[in-house]
Design an enzyme around this catalytic site. Structure first.
Site, PDB file in Angstrom:
ATOM      1  N   GLY A 158       7.450  31.396  -0.361  1.00 45.30           N
ATOM      2  CA  GLY A 158       8.339  32.381   0.271  1.00 45.30           C
ATOM      3  C   GLY A 158       8.664  33.565  -0.629  1.00 45.30           C
ATOM      4  O   GLY A 158       8.734  34.711  -0.167  1.00 45.30           O
ATOM      5  N   GLY A 186       2.041  29.177   0.820  1.00 45.75           N
ATOM      6  CA  GLY A 186       1.951  27.732   0.625  1.00 45.75           C
ATOM      7  C   GLY A 186       0.657  27.131   1.146  1.00 45.75           C
ATOM      8  O   GLY A 186      -0.050  26.411   0.425  1.00 45.75           O
ATOM      9  N   LYS A 215       1.219  32.639  12.822  1.00 44.40           N
ATOM     10  CA  LYS A 215       1.961  33.571  13.657  1.00 44.40           C
ATOM     11  C   LYS A 215       2.054  34.993  13.121  1.00 44.40           C
ATOM     12  O   LYS A 215       2.297  35.203  11.933  1.00 44.40           O
ATOM     13  CB  LYS A 215       3.384  33.044  13.860  1.00 44.40           C
ATOM     14  CG  LYS A 215       3.400  31.756  14.671  1.00 44.40           C
ATOM     15  CD  LYS A 215       4.758  31.479  15.238  1.00 44.40           C
ATOM     16  CE  LYS A 215       5.513  30.533  14.345  1.00 44.40           C
ATOM     17  NZ  LYS A 215       6.918  30.515  14.484  1.00 44.40           N
ATOM     18  N   ARG A 220       3.894  22.934  -9.946  1.00 49.06           N
ATOM     19  CA  ARG A 220       5.050  23.744 -10.348  1.00 49.06           C
ATOM     20  C   ARG A 220       5.549  23.376 -11.738  1.00 49.06           C
ATOM     21  O   ARG A 220       6.024  24.238 -12.471  1.00 49.06           O
ATOM     22  CB  ARG A 220       6.175  23.604  -9.327  1.00 49.06           C
ATOM     23  CG  ARG A 220       5.846  24.382  -8.066  1.00 49.06           C
ATOM     24  CD  ARG A 220       6.928  24.246  -7.041  1.00 49.06           C
ATOM     25  NE  ARG A 220       6.692  25.183  -5.955  1.00 49.06           N
ATOM     26  CZ  ARG A 220       7.254  25.088  -4.769  1.00 49.06           C
ATOM     27  NH1 ARG A 220       8.108  24.101  -4.522  1.00 49.06           N
ATOM     28  NH2 ARG A 220       6.999  25.974  -3.842  1.00 49.06           N
TER      29      ARG A 220
HETATM   30  P1  ADP Z   1       0.740  30.386   4.421  1.00 47.14           P
HETATM   31  O1  ADP Z   1       1.590  29.172   4.140  1.00 47.14           O
HETATM   32  O2  ADP Z   1      -0.491  30.421   3.549  1.00 47.14           O
HETATM   33  O3  ADP Z   1       1.520  31.658   4.390  1.00 47.14           O
HETATM   34  P2  ADP Z   1       1.046  30.102   7.269  1.00 47.14           P
HETATM   35  O4  ADP Z   1       2.159  29.146   7.045  1.00 47.14           O
HETATM   36  O5  ADP Z   1       1.343  31.442   7.779  1.00 47.14           O
HETATM   37  O6  ADP Z   1       0.171  30.225   5.910  1.00 47.14           O
HETATM   38  O7  ADP Z   1      -0.002  29.467   8.298  1.00 47.14           O
HETATM   39  C1  ADP Z   1      -0.568  28.212   8.115  1.00 47.14           C
HETATM   40  C2  ADP Z   1      -0.736  27.496   9.418  1.00 47.14           C
HETATM   41  O8  ADP Z   1      -1.448  28.280  10.360  1.00 47.14           O
HETATM   42  C3  ADP Z   1      -1.555  26.231   9.247  1.00 47.14           C
HETATM   43  O9  ADP Z   1      -0.707  25.122   9.501  1.00 47.14           O
HETATM   44  C4  ADP Z   1      -2.666  26.338  10.306  1.00 47.14           C
HETATM   45  O10 ADP Z   1      -2.900  25.146  11.000  1.00 47.14           O
HETATM   46  C5  ADP Z   1      -2.108  27.388  11.235  1.00 47.14           C
HETATM   47  N1  ADP Z   1      -3.178  28.066  12.004  1.00 47.14           N
HETATM   48  C6  ADP Z   1      -4.221  28.760  11.513  1.00 47.14           C
HETATM   49  N2  ADP Z   1      -5.031  29.183  12.499  1.00 47.14           N
HETATM   50  C7  ADP Z   1      -4.496  28.738  13.652  1.00 47.14           C
HETATM   51  C8  ADP Z   1      -4.874  28.828  15.045  1.00 47.14           C
HETATM   52  N3  ADP Z   1      -5.978  29.478  15.413  1.00 47.14           N
HETATM   53  N4  ADP Z   1      -4.063  28.251  15.950  1.00 47.14           N
HETATM   54  C9  ADP Z   1      -2.948  27.590  15.577  1.00 47.14           C
HETATM   55  N5  ADP Z   1      -2.551  27.451  14.305  1.00 47.14           N
HETATM   56  C10 ADP Z   1      -3.298  28.024  13.344  1.00 47.14           C
HETATM   57 MG    MG Z   2       2.956  28.068   5.413  1.00 46.62          MG
END
Ligand code: ADP
Ligand code: MG
Length: 393
Positions: free
Chosen positions: A373, A350, A197, A37
């Protein structure tokens, strides 16, 4: 609605207040573990220093509740000094007489870092009096903190109405790269959405559905789509209350001619642990009591094929629990496919950005959003207060 960029202003000899996002991660010894950053703001800072401005930098750092020694920004000032090869002056507050005196003594071309703006609760309340106190320090306001632009705080939004205002280079780059993804991506346009999720990504999925040619869904959120189609997914993470949403999205995609890709192969394990027993199976054949923790090699190939056929690829959300090596292959494979895509590639979020960096592929992505975010809210179609405030005048 037009926004000025810093290159449109004359700043020589002026006091320029620059809101940056220096909210860097630190370890238990208060050492910076990732200075991305800080580096991302260097083009703006170096440009303003080169133009002979007095560069007054401000940021939040952590989530202090009022003044808290642990969240002082001296560690950031030191790293910034190293990166600039110039001593950065550090103030002990962000408003009042002390910073005023230091700014008075600054020479054109020097930089000063104010103390954590969140030491004052008025910052997050977007208190007009506090915004005025900040504005008193400067002649010009620049916002380069895209990562904080989804917050309507005094230093990210309130101040813009009080001084001639402009967007820094990072802000301009983020808004133009993410804006292009939303408003005129080169087609075919593919979005790959993963992560834990569905509930975190509902608005993103809805906003993208009408814009993409191909939508690939991986990660934990794919499970809810499997279940919605009647597959038994054992102990996998599933959001029962979003099964309807998943069904509606599947229907809407087919009505709108969007190619919806769900992993045709998954990695399952008997528990979520580095030494778990694992198998690669069809999502229709998850053994009872097992859980889906990654996409399988065939799913990587399936998604990678679509990546090769696309001229714009946007990726958010890991394909599996990539923090555990046994379930990282899907995310790594996807990262490699995106990195070698023929067209424009944009990665936001992130954990997705962390994954790209972990695999050493950052240099092969057209645009890596520093926003977290803020990037997601922008791509959900929301107006970001920090961006809107710059455009308002
Ligand atoms: P980003 O930060 O890129 O937006 P998210 O925060 O939505 O991504 O998701 C990241 C998390 O999703 C990671 O901690 C990863 O472990 C979890 N994850 C990915 N696939 C699965 C799965 N099949 N079951 C449980 N958790 C998962
Ligand atoms: Mg995340």
């Amino acid at each position: 609605m037009s926004t000025l960029g810093i290159q449109d202003l004359s700043v020589e000899g002026k006091r320029v207040f620059v809101r940056v996002d220096f909210n860097v991660p630190v370890d238990e010894r208060n050492e910076i573990t990732d200075d991305t950053r800080i580096r991302a703001a260097l083009p703006t800072i170096e440009y303003l220093m080169g133009q002979g401005a007095k560069v007054i930098l401000a940021s939040h750092f952590g989530r202090p509740k009022g003044k808290d020694e642990r969240y002082r920004m001296d560690v950031v000032a030191r790293r910034l000094s190293d990166l600039l090869h110039r001593q950065v002056i550090k103030a002990d507050d962000c408003v009042g007489d002390e910073p005023k005196r230091l700014i008075e003594k600054m020479k054109p071309g020097e930089a000063l870092l104010l103390e954590n703006v969140r030491f004052h609760p008025e910052e997050e309340k977007n208190d007009p009096g506090f915004a005025r106190q900040l504005a008193e320090l400067a002649d010009v306001y620049v916002n380069d903190a895209f990562g904080a632009a989804h917050r309507a705080h005094a230093s990210t939004a309130g101040m813009a109405g009080l001084l001639p205002s402009a967007a820094g280079f990072l802000m301009q780059k983020e808004v133009s790269a993410l804006g292009k993804v939303l408003s005129n991506p080169d087609k075919p346009f593919m979005a790959i959405i993963g992560g834990a999720k569905v509930s975190d990504k509902i608005q993103l999925l809805e906003n993208f559905l009408s814009r993409v040619n191909t939508l690939a869904i991986g990660g934990g959120m794919a499970n809810t789509f499997f279940k919605a189609q009647g597959f038994e997914v054992g102990k996998s993470l599933v959001e029962e209350n979003h099964l309807d949403f998943a069904r509606r999205l599947i229907d809407a995609a087919s009505r709108q001619g969007v190619r919806l890709l769900l992993p045709g192969e998954v990695v399952v394990a008997d528990r979520m642990a580095a030494d778990a027993s694992t198998r690669v199976v069809s999502p229709r054949e998850v053994p009872e009591g097992w859980m889906i923790l990654d996409i399988g090699p065939k799913a990587v190939d399936q998604f990678a094929q679509a990546v090769r056929e696309s001229r714009t690829v946007f990726w958010n959300g890991p394909m599996g629990v990539f923090e555990i090596p046994a379930f990282a292959a899907g995310t790594e494979g996807m990262a490699r496919a995106v990195a070698s895509a023929p067209g424009t590639t944009v990665v936001g979020g992130g954990d997705s950005v962390a994954a790209i960096e972990k695999f050493g592929l950052a240099g092969h992505i057209t645009h890596i959003s520093t926003g977290g975010g803020a990037s997601l809210e922008f791509l959900e179609g929301k107006e970001l207060p920090g961006v809107a405030a710059l455009a308002a005048k």
